[in-house]
Scaffold this motif. Structure first.
Motif, PDB file in Angstrom:
ATOM      1  N   PRO A  76      12.100 -11.528   3.760  1.00 20.09           N
ATOM      2  CA  PRO A  76      12.097  -9.932   3.330  1.00 20.09           C
ATOM      3  C   PRO A  76      12.575  -9.204   4.551  1.00 20.09           C
ATOM      4  CG  PRO A  76      10.202 -11.011   4.419  1.00 20.09           C
ATOM      5  CD  PRO A  76      11.247 -12.180   4.022  1.00 20.09           C
ATOM      6  N   ALA A  77      12.881  -7.909   4.155  1.00 17.12           N
ATOM      7  CA  ALA A  77      13.463  -6.835   5.008  1.00 17.12           C
ATOM      8  C   ALA A  77      12.139  -6.393   5.873  1.00 17.12           C
ATOM      9  CB  ALA A  77      14.060  -5.643   4.483  1.00 17.12           C
ATOM     10  N   SER A  78      11.956  -6.911   6.944  1.00 15.32           N
ATOM     11  CA  SER A  78      10.765  -6.508   7.825  1.00 15.32           C
ATOM     12  C   SER A  78      11.221  -7.064   9.473  1.00 15.32           C
ATOM     13  CB  SER A  78       9.685  -7.449   7.558  1.00 15.32           C
ATOM     14  OG  SER A  78       8.700  -7.721   8.604  1.00 15.32           O
ATOM     15  N   GLY A  79      10.984  -6.022  10.229  1.00 14.04           N
ATOM     16  CA  GLY A  79      11.287  -5.991  11.571  1.00 14.04           C
ATOM     17  C   GLY A  79      10.303  -7.092  12.257  1.00 14.04           C
ATOM     18  N   LEU A  80       9.424  -7.320  11.837  1.00  9.85           N
ATOM     19  CA  LEU A  80       8.182  -8.116  12.249  1.00  9.85           C
ATOM     20  C   LEU A  80       8.743  -9.378  11.739  1.00  9.85           C
ATOM     21  CD1 LEU A  80       4.364  -7.743  11.150  1.00  9.85           C
ATOM     22  CD2 LEU A  80       5.734  -9.950  10.998  1.00  9.85           C
ATOM     23  N   VAL A  81       9.272 -10.034  10.720  1.00  8.85           N
ATOM     24  CA  VAL A  81       9.583 -10.947  10.278  1.00  8.85           C
ATOM     25  C   VAL A  81      10.716 -11.579  11.085  1.00  8.85           C
ATOM     26  CG1 VAL A  81      10.509 -12.425   8.352  1.00  8.85           C
ATOM     27  CG2 VAL A  81       8.586 -11.096   7.925  1.00  8.85           C
ATOM     28  N   SER A  95      11.250  -0.792  -1.014  1.00 13.63           N
ATOM     29  CA  SER A  95       9.843  -1.074  -0.435  1.00 13.63           C
ATOM     30  C   SER A  95       8.837  -0.224  -0.854  1.00 13.63           C
ATOM     31  CB  SER A  95      10.288  -0.614   1.210  1.00 13.63           C
ATOM     32  OG  SER A  95       9.143  -0.734   2.107  1.00 13.63           O
ATOM     33  N   ARG A  96       7.789  -0.898  -1.083  1.00 11.42           N
ATOM     34  CA  ARG A  96       6.232  -0.413  -1.378  1.00 11.42           C
ATOM     35  C   ARG A  96       6.484   0.551  -2.514  1.00 11.42           C
ATOM     36  NH1 ARG A  96       5.514   1.281   5.211  1.00 11.42           N
ATOM     37  NH2 ARG A  96       5.646  -1.036   5.642  1.00 11.42           N
ATOM     38  N   SER A  97       7.371   0.026  -3.567  1.00 10.12           N
ATOM     39  CA  SER A  97       7.834   1.153  -4.628  1.00 10.12           C
ATOM     40  C   SER A  97       6.457   1.466  -5.586  1.00 10.12           C
ATOM     41  CB  SER A  97       8.796   0.476  -5.342  1.00 10.12           C
ATOM     42  OG  SER A  97       9.123  -0.732  -5.164  1.00 10.12           O
ATOM     43  N   TYR A 155      -5.877  -2.520  -0.148  1.00  6.12           N
ATOM     44  CA  TYR A 155      -5.816  -3.055   1.237  1.00  6.12           C
ATOM     45  C   TYR A 155      -4.265  -2.783   1.639  1.00  6.12           C
ATOM     46  CZ  TYR A 155      -3.413  -6.726   4.048  1.00  6.12           C
ATOM     47  OH  TYR A 155      -2.693  -7.580   4.855  1.00  6.12           O
ATOM     48  N   TYR A 156      -3.236  -3.269   0.943  1.00  6.57           N
ATOM     49  CA  TYR A 156      -1.932  -2.899   1.335  1.00  6.57           C
ATOM     50  C   TYR A 156      -1.250  -1.560   0.848  1.00  6.57           C
ATOM     51  CZ  TYR A 156       3.169  -3.726   1.382  1.00  6.57           C
ATOM     52  OH  TYR A 156       4.600  -3.532   1.594  1.00  6.57           O
ATOM     53  N   TYR A 157      -1.139  -1.425  -0.331  1.00  8.02           N
ATOM     54  CA  TYR A 157      -0.588   0.054  -0.740  1.00  8.02           C
ATOM     55  C   TYR A 157      -1.560   0.998  -0.320  1.00  8.02           C
ATOM     56  CZ  TYR A 157       2.448  -2.840  -3.805  1.00  8.02           C
ATOM     57  OH  TYR A 157       3.485  -3.573  -3.843  1.00  8.02           O
ATOM     58  N   TRP A 162       0.834  -4.345  17.537  1.00  8.02           N
ATOM     59  CA  TRP A 162       0.865  -3.156  16.838  1.00  8.02           C
ATOM     60  C   TRP A 162       2.555  -2.776  16.696  1.00  8.02           C
ATOM     61  CZ3 TRP A 162      -3.275  -1.384  14.056  1.00  8.02           C
ATOM     62  CH2 TRP A 162      -3.320  -0.063  13.547  1.00  8.02           C
ATOM     63  N   HIS A 163       3.015  -2.930  15.728  1.00  7.15           N
ATOM     64  CA  HIS A 163       4.564  -2.989  15.316  1.00  7.15           C
ATOM     65  C   HIS A 163       4.879  -1.497  15.229  1.00  7.15           C
ATOM     66  CE1 HIS A 163       5.727  -7.252  15.036  1.00  7.15           C
ATOM     67  NE2 HIS A 163       4.555  -7.193  14.966  1.00  7.15           N
ATOM     68  N   ILE A 164       4.031  -0.577  14.914  1.00  9.20           N
ATOM     69  CA  ILE A 164       4.382   0.718  14.784  1.00  9.20           C
ATOM     70  C   ILE A 164       3.895   1.760  15.875  1.00  9.20           C
ATOM     71  CG2 ILE A 164       4.400   0.380  12.209  1.00  9.20           C
ATOM     72  CD1 ILE A 164       1.765   1.776  11.847  1.00  9.20           C
ATOM     73  N   ASP A 175      18.357  -0.108   6.177  1.00  8.73           N
ATOM     74  CA  ASP A 175      16.821   0.275   6.379  1.00  8.73           C
ATOM     75  C   ASP A 175      15.937  -0.287   5.058  1.00  8.73           C
ATOM     76  OD1 ASP A 175      16.840   2.546   8.702  1.00  8.73           O
ATOM     77  OD2 ASP A 175      18.484   2.518   7.092  1.00  8.73           O
ATOM     78  N   ARG A 176      14.548  -0.266   5.271  1.00  2.61           N
ATOM     79  CA  ARG A 176      13.898  -0.316   4.048  1.00  2.61           C
ATOM     80  C   ARG A 176      13.918   1.272   3.611  1.00  2.61           C
ATOM     81  NH1 ARG A 176       8.960  -0.064   4.651  1.00  2.61           N
ATOM     82  NH2 ARG A 176       8.813   0.093   6.706  1.00  2.61           N
ATOM     83  N   LEU A 177      13.766   1.196   2.173  1.00  2.00           N
ATOM     84  CA  LEU A 177      13.972   2.630   1.718  1.00  2.00           C
ATOM     85  C   LEU A 177      12.456   3.464   1.895  1.00  2.00           C
ATOM     86  CD1 LEU A 177      15.877   4.565   0.287  1.00  2.00           C
ATOM     87  CD2 LEU A 177      15.112   3.376  -1.878  1.00  2.00           C
ATOM     88  N   LEU A 181      -2.864   4.343   6.852  1.00  2.00           N
ATOM     89  CA  LEU A 181      -2.396   4.162   8.367  1.00  2.00           C
ATOM     90  C   LEU A 181      -1.143   4.402   8.642  1.00  2.00           C
ATOM     91  CD1 LEU A 181      -4.497   0.900   9.383  1.00  2.00           C
ATOM     92  CD2 LEU A 181      -5.074   3.458   9.802  1.00  2.00           C
ATOM     93  N   TRP A 182      -0.036   3.979   7.660  1.00  2.00           N
ATOM     94  CA  TRP A 182       1.366   4.115   7.880  1.00  2.00           C
ATOM     95  C   TRP A 182       1.743   5.566   8.219  1.00  2.00           C
ATOM     96  CZ3 TRP A 182       5.245   1.030   8.793  1.00  2.00           C
ATOM     97  CH2 TRP A 182       6.628   1.374   8.589  1.00  2.00           C
ATOM     98  N   PRO A 183       1.415   6.633   7.422  1.00  2.00           N
ATOM     99  CA  PRO A 183       1.704   8.043   7.644  1.00  2.00           C
ATOM    100  C   PRO A 183       0.785   8.532   8.777  1.00  2.00           C
ATOM    101  CG  PRO A 183       0.458   7.776   5.712  1.00  2.00           C
ATOM    102  CD  PRO A 183       0.741   6.327   5.973  1.00  2.00           C
ATOM    103  N   TYR A 205      -0.735  -3.170  11.704  1.00  2.00           N
ATOM    104  CA  TYR A 205      -1.751  -2.392  11.165  1.00  2.00           C
ATOM    105  C   TYR A 205      -2.422  -2.705  10.116  1.00  2.00           C
ATOM    106  CZ  TYR A 205       1.810  -0.947   7.759  1.00  2.00           C
ATOM    107  OH  TYR A 205       2.849  -0.941   6.903  1.00  2.00           O
ATOM    108  N   HIS A 206      -2.012  -3.737   9.246  1.00  2.00           N
ATOM    109  CA  HIS A 206      -2.756  -4.142   8.172  1.00  2.00           C
ATOM    110  C   HIS A 206      -4.063  -5.029   8.556  1.00  2.00           C
ATOM    111  CE1 HIS A 206       1.681  -4.395   7.527  1.00  2.00           C
ATOM    112  NE2 HIS A 206       1.251  -3.920   6.146  1.00  2.00           N
ATOM    113  N   PHE A 207      -4.111  -5.259   9.808  1.00  2.00           N
ATOM    114  CA  PHE A 207      -5.508  -5.960  10.431  1.00  2.00           C
ATOM    115  C   PHE A 207      -5.971  -5.556  11.498  1.00  2.00           C
ATOM    116  CE2 PHE A 207      -2.269  -9.199   8.367  1.00  2.00           C
ATOM    117  CZ  PHE A 207      -3.227  -9.567   7.405  1.00  2.00           C
TER     118      PHE A 207
END
Ligand code: F6P
Length: 739
Positions: free
Chosen positions: A284-289, A575-577, A346-348, A425-427, A537-539, A355-357, A403-405
Motif C-alpha cells: 500500500p501507499a503508506s509512509g508508515l508501511v 485513498s479513503r475514497s 473506526y477507520y473512515y 504518532w505518525h501525523i 502522494d495519496r490523493l 482525528l485526521w483533519p 492515530y487509529h489506536f
C-alpha cells in the motif's frame, strides 16, 4: 548474602586472632593468682602444723615425723612435705617429695617467679617456711602443692574465653549486617524514589514529607547525572553504530534478551487481492508501511493489522497468520478482521473524518459522531485482544502505530501490565485549542498515556502534546525530562524523526537513471530532453496537490518558456475514497489538471500528467530517477517520506527537491528548496529555480541531504526507540522492590 559473608568472615577471623592473643595473657595472670593463693595457703598450713612438727622433731624420731607428714599430706592439694634441718643432711620427706628439690638450694624458692616447678607430675608449687623452737631455727619446712588443678582450670578458662570471642564475633557480625542491610535497602529505596521523582520512601498511607531528609540535597544532582549518563551512553552508542538490519538485531539480542516485537497498525504491509481467478499481492501507499516494513524484516516478530484485501482471508492459516514478505518470509502478519460497520465507524469515521483533519491544519472541518466513537472503541478492543493473543511473554515490546489506536496503549496495559508499549504518532499533534474541539479528548489522552514511550516526528509536536495534556488532564508534566505522569505511571514523550531504508534495495535503484529517464518520457509521449517534475502522494487534501498545480500554472504564466518543455507527473494513489471529502477532492484535482492542461494545450506535451492509480515501489522509484524536480508541498505533514525516498533514489546526485516548510522533513533537509505551499508565486519561483539549477549545485545539495538520510535511516529510528525501551526496562528492574 555475598556482601554479608564478605563482612562476617573477616570479622570472625579477626576476633579469633584476638582470642588467641588474649588467652595466654589470661592464662599467665590466673597462674600468678593461684601461685599467690597457694603461697598463703602454705603459710597457713605451716602455722597450723608447726607445733606438731616441732614436737615430732624434738622427739628425734624420724618415723614419728614422717607419720605426721603423711597425715598432713592427706590434704588433696598438698602433694609432698619435707624438712631440711638447719644442721644439714638429707631432708626428712614424704615419698612423694620431688628429687629435684635439694635442701642446699631452698633459697631459689624465695623468688616468687621460681616457685612453680615443672615436674613429670605436672606443675608443683614449692613453699619454704622456717620452723623455730625457743627462738632458734630448727630448719625449713618444704611444702609442695600439686598445681595440676590450676592447669585444668586454665584449659577450661581458655576454652571459655575462646568461645566467648567467637560468640561475640557472631553477634557483632549479625547486628552489623542487619543494620547495614536495613540502611542499604532504605538508601536504595530512597534512590529509586528519587529516580521516580517521588522523593524519599515513606510509610504507606502517610503524606509525602514536606522536606526530604538525607537524600534531598543530592536528588537533583543524581537525576541529572543519570540523564547525562543515559544521553551520553545513547549518543555514544548511536554514533558508533552503523545503522543496518544487523544493528537492530543486535539491539534485540543484547539489550532486549532476544525479545520478539509486536507491531500494531491499521494498514497492513501486504494486501492480497483477487484479480479474476488470481490472487495478487501489493504494497500500500503508506509512509508508515514504507518505514516499518524493513524494520520488521530485520527484527521478525508479528505485525498485527487490519486485513483489508479482498483475498486476505484466503491466504491466512487457522490463527489468521500469513508469513511475509511473499517469496522471502521473515515475519508473521496477523490479520484482524473488521465488520463493514466497524470499518466505517473506526477507520473512515472517527480516524479519518475526525482525528485526521483535527491533527492536520488543512482547513477541513473535523466531524465527530458518537456512533463512530463507539466503533473506534470496539476496533481498538479487538486489536488489544489480538496483541494479548500474539504476546509470547508477559512483558512483550509492542509498537503501536498512529492515530487509529489512541485507546489501544491503555487497553494493552490493562491486559499486559508489564508490556513495554511504544506508541508512535505518525501525523502532527495540534495545539491544545485545536485539540479541545474533540468531545473525547480526555479518553484519547488517557489511552495514549498507557504507553511507556510516546513518539512524535518533531519537538514541536512533542511540545503541543505536553501542552494539551497540561490543559486537559490532572497529570504531572515535566518539561525538563519530557515526561508525563498520569495515574502514577510515567510516559516518556520523545522525538523520533522517522526515515526510510538505507541503502535502498537494488530492486528499486537497479535500473540506470538514463534508462529510467528515457522509459518514463517515452511511455508518456514526452520528448527525450523534456523537463519532468514528479509528485507522489495519496490523493489526500493535506498533500497540497491543488496548490502544486496552481504553482505549475503560475510558472507557465511567469516563465512561458517552460510551456511545452516541462511536464509534471502526479502519481496520486487513491485513498479513503468512501469519504465524501476525498471524493470531492479527487473531483477538484482532476478538474484543475484538466483546466491547466486546457490552458496550455498548445505545447507538445500536457503540463500535468495525472495518474490516479496505485503504483508499486519499483515504478515509483523509476519516476523519481527520471525526474528533474520532485515536489512535496503538503499543507501539513508529520514527516513525509516521499521527500526522503526521492533523495535516496538519486544515486546520480542530480535532481532538485522542493519541500513544504509544513512537513517534518523540512526540519532535517534545509538544503531542499523550502517553500510555503500556500504562496503560489513562491512555489512557481522555486520550480523555475529548480529547473535552471546548475548541475554542480544540484550535486552539492543532494550530497548533503543524502548524507543525512544515510546516517539517520529507518534502522536508526527504530533502534533509538528500542534502545530507549531497553533502558526503560533496565530502570524498571532497578525500581522494583529489592528481594
Ligand atoms: O502516515 C500517515 C498515514 O495515515 C498512515 O497512518 C497510513 O498508513 C498512511 O498514512 C496511509 O493512509 P491509509 O492507511 O488510510 O491509506
Amino acid at each position: 548474602m555475598r556482601l554479608s559473608l564478605r563482612f562476617i568472615i573477616p570479622l570472625t577471623l579477626a576476633l579469633a586472632a584476638i582470642a588467641y592473643a588474649v588467652v595466654p595473657l589470661v592464662d599467665g595472670l590466673t597462674l600468678r593468682w593461684f601461685a599467690r593463693d597457694i603461697d598463703m595457703r602454705s603459710n597457713l598450713v605451716a602455722n597450723v602444723v608447726h607445733d606438731s612438727i616441732q614436737e615430732s622433731l624434738a622427739s628425734g624420731s624420724k618415723t614419728r615425723t614422717l607419720r605426721v607428714f603423711d597425715k598432713i599430706i592427706e590434704d588433696e592439694r598438698l602433694y609432698a612435705l619435707g624438712f631440711c634441718s638447719a644442721s644439714g643432711g638429707p631432708p626428712i620427706a614424704t615419698k612423694t617429695f620431688p628429687a629435684e628439690i635439694g635442701c642446699a638450694d631452698l633459697g631459689v624458692f624465695a623468688d616468687p617467679s621460681k616457685k612453680v616447678l615443672q615436674s613429670d607430675k605436672g606443675p608443683l608449687h614449692v613453699a619454704v617456711v622456717g620452723i623455730d623452737a625457743d627462738g632458734s631455727r630448727l630448719g625449713d619446712l618444704v611444702l609442695v602443692h600439686d598445681m595440676s588443678f590450676v592447669q585444668r582450670r586454665s584449659e577450661e578458662t581458655k576454652r571459655y574465653v575462646f568461645l566467648f570471642f567467637i560468640g561475640l564475633g557472631a553477634v557483632v557480625s549479625l547486628i552489623t549486617v542487619v543494620i547495614a542491610q536495613l540502611s542499604w535497602r532504605g538508601w536504595m529505596e530512597g534512590v529509586r524514589a528519587l529516580m521516580r521523582g517521588e522523593g524519599l520512601l515513606r510509610p504507606a498511607g502517610t503524606a509525602p514529607p514536606a522536606t526530604l531528609p538525607e537524600l534531598r540535597p543530592i536528588a537533583s544532582d543524581l537525576r541529572a547525572l543519570i540523564r547525562d549518563m543515559e544521553s551520553e551512553y545513547r549518543a555514544r552508542d548511536e554514533s558508533q553504530v552503523t545503522w543496518s538490519p544487523e544493528a537492530l538485531r543486535t539491539i534485540l539480542r543484547d539489550d532486549l534478551r532476544g525479545e520478539d516485537i509486536l507491531v500494531v497498525s491499521n494498514r497492513e504491509p501486504y494486501i492480497h487481492a483477487r484479480r479474476g481467478d488470481r490472487i495478487e499481492v501489493s504494497r500500500p501507499a503508506s509512509g508508515l508501511v514504507t518505514a516499518l516494513e524493513p524494520v520488521m524484516r530485520a527484527c521478525s516478530g508479528a505485525w498485527i493489522a487490519h486485513g483489508s484485501g479482498t483475498a486476505d482471508r484466503d491466504v491466512v492459516d487457522a490463527n489468521d497468520h500469513v508469513m511475509v514478505p511473499p517469496g522471502k518470509p521473515s515475519y508473521t502478519l496477523r490479520r484482524v478482521w473488521l465488520t463493514d460497520e466497524e470499518e466505517a465507524g473506526y477507520y473512515y469515521g472517527f480516524s479519518n473524518e475526525g482525528l485526521w483533519p483535527l491533527c492536520h491544519i488543512a482547513h477541513v472541518r473535523p466531524t465527530f459522531r458518537t456512533a463512530d466513537w463507539k466503533q473506534y472503541n470496539e476496533a481498538n478492543r479487538k486489536f488489544a485482544i489480538a496483541v494479548a493473543q500474539e504476546a509470547k511473554t508477559a512483558d512483550p515490546i509492542v509498537l503501536v502505530q498512529d492515530y487509529h489506536f489512541a485507546l489501544l496503549p491503555r487497553m494493552i496495559r490493562e491486559k499486559l501490565p508489564d508490556a513495554t508499549i511504544i506508541t508512535f504518532w505518525h501525523i502532527p499533534w495540534p495545539n491544545p485549542e485545536a485539540f479541545a474541539i474533540c468531545p473525547w479528548r480526555e479518553e484519547l489522552l488517557n489511552g495514549l498515556l498507557g504507553s511507556s514511550i510516546l513518539g512524535f516526528h518533531t519537538r514541536f509536536h512533542c511540545n503541543n502534546f505536553l501542552d494539551t495534556v497540561d490543559r486537559t488532564l490532572e497529570a504531572r508534566v515535566d518539561r525538563e525530562t519530557f515526561e508525563v505522569t498520569y495515574g502514577g505511571k510515567p510516559t516518556a514523550v520523545k522525538r523520533y524523526p522517522i526515515s526510510i531504508e538505507w541503502p535502498p534495495a537494488d530492486t528499486l535503484t537497479g535500473k540506470p537513471v538514463a534508462e529510467c529517464r528515457a522509459d518514463v518520457r517515452r511511455r508518456n509521449g514526452l520528448p527525450p530532453d523534456h523537463f519532468v517534475g514528479i509528485g507522489v502522494d495519496r490523493l489526500d487534501y493535506t498533500k497540497g496537490i491543488i496548490e502544486r498545480f496552481l504553482a505549475i500554472e503560475r510558472l507557465f504564466d511567469l516563465e512561458p518558456r517552460w510551456i511545452g518543455r516541462f511536464s509534471f507527473i502526479q502519481i496520486a494513489a487513491p485513498s479513503r475514497s468512501k469519504i465524501e471529502e476525498y471524493q470531492e477532492f479527487e473531483t477538484r484535482v482532476r478538474a484543475l489538471a484538466d483546466r491547466i492542461n486546457g490552458r496550455f494545450a498548445g505545447g507538445s506535451a500536457p503540463p500535468i500528467l495525472l495518474k490516479v492509480e496505485h503504483h508499486e515501489p519499483p515504478e515509483v522509484y523509476e519516476h523519481y530517477r527520471a525526474a528533474d524536480v520532485c515536489c512535496v508541498t503538503s499543507l501539513h505533514d508529520g514527516m513525509n517520506l516521499v521527500a526522503k525516498e526521492f533523495l535516496a533514489s538519486r544515486d546520480d546526485e542530480r535532481g532538485v527537491l522542493i519541500l513544504s516548510r509544513f512537513t517534518g522533513a523540512s526540519r532535517e533537509l534545509p538544503e531542499a528548496l523550502i517553500v510555503n505551499p500556500y504562496d503560489i508565486d513562491q512555489c512557481a519561483a522555486a520550480l523555475h529555480l529548480a529547473l535552471t539549477m546548475p548541475e554542480a549545485e544540484q550535486r552539492d545539495r543532494m550530497r548533503i541531504m543524502r548524507g543525512l538520510i544515510s546516517e539517520f535511516n529507518v534502522y536508526r529510528w527504530a533502534g533509538r526507540m528500542l534502545l530507549d525501551a531497553a533502558g526503560m526496562r533496565k530502570r524498571g528492574k532497578l525500581r522494583e522492590p529489592a528481594h
